[in-house]
Design a protein around this motif. Structure first.
Motif, PDB file in Angstrom:
ATOM      1  N   GLU A  51      -5.598 -19.622 -31.054  1.00 46.04           N
ATOM      2  CA  GLU A  51      -4.332 -19.115 -30.538  1.00 46.04           C
ATOM      3  C   GLU A  51      -4.528 -18.113 -29.411  1.00 46.04           C
ATOM      4  OE1 GLU A  51      -1.923 -17.666 -33.679  1.00 46.04           O
ATOM      5  OE2 GLU A  51      -2.121 -19.492 -34.848  1.00 46.04           O
ATOM      6  N   GLU A  52      -5.562 -17.302 -29.495  1.00 40.33           N
ATOM      7  CA  GLU A  52      -5.759 -16.261 -28.501  1.00 40.33           C
ATOM      8  C   GLU A  52      -6.873 -16.652 -27.543  1.00 40.33           C
ATOM      9  OE1 GLU A  52      -6.335 -12.373 -30.068  1.00 40.33           O
ATOM     10  OE2 GLU A  52      -5.026 -12.753 -31.765  1.00 40.33           O
ATOM     11  N   GLU A  53      -6.718 -16.224 -26.324  1.00 33.13           N
ATOM     12  CA  GLU A  53      -7.777 -16.415 -25.351  1.00 33.13           C
ATOM     13  C   GLU A  53      -8.857 -15.370 -25.607  1.00 33.13           C
ATOM     14  OE1 GLU A  53      -8.381 -18.661 -22.875  1.00 33.13           O
ATOM     15  OE2 GLU A  53      -6.730 -19.754 -23.807  1.00 33.13           O
ATOM     16  N   LEU A  54     -10.085 -15.749 -25.431  1.00 33.63           N
ATOM     17  CA  LEU A  54     -11.174 -14.810 -25.601  1.00 33.63           C
ATOM     18  C   LEU A  54     -11.263 -13.895 -24.382  1.00 33.63           C
ATOM     19  CD1 LEU A  54     -13.922 -17.185 -26.992  1.00 33.63           C
ATOM     20  CD2 LEU A  54     -12.425 -15.663 -28.266  1.00 33.63           C
ATOM     21  N   VAL A  55     -11.544 -12.636 -24.642  1.00 31.75           N
ATOM     22  CA  VAL A  55     -11.698 -11.684 -23.549  1.00 31.75           C
ATOM     23  C   VAL A  55     -13.025 -10.969 -23.709  1.00 31.75           C
ATOM     24  CG1 VAL A  55      -9.224 -11.295 -23.206  1.00 31.75           C
ATOM     25  CG2 VAL A  55     -10.472  -9.883 -24.823  1.00 31.75           C
TER      26      VAL A  55
END
Length: 102
Positions: free
Chosen positions: A63-67
């Motif tokens: 669901e979340e983009e990796l940063v």
């Protein structure tokens, strides 16, 4: 795998036969006794079953983009060669001297 590889329903023979084990052993230049061939055939079959089980693992959606949570590199003042060698027990030509390894 050879034509003797087991199907997904498990009704056929072993997943890996003795001939395949001997072939892999020859490629690896390993000598195996007959009882070891049978043991490895069973172990190879078990390993293939584990890999088949991985096919059943459902895919997940991220669901979340990796940063990147790391800070950027910053150049800082370091030690001079003389400062770095100041506490060394033994130095030679501007380098640390360590124990000889043979």
């Amino acid at each position: 795998m050879s034509d003797t590889a087991a199907s997904d329903d498990g009704e056929d023979g072993p997943a890996v036969d003795a001939e395949e084990v001997r072939h892999v052993a020859d490629l690896a230049r390993v000598r195996l006794a007959d009882d070891e061939v049978d043991e490895f055939a069973a172990q190879f079959g078990d390993i293939l079953e584990y890999f088949a089980a991985l096919d059943e693992v459902p895919e997940t959606e991220r669901e979340e983009e990796l940063v990147n949570v790391m800070r950027p590199d910053e150049i800082e003042e370091g030690l001079t060669q003389e400062e770095a060698l100041a506490n060394a027990e033994e130095t030679e030509d501007g380098f640390f001297v360590g124990p000889k390894v043979s």
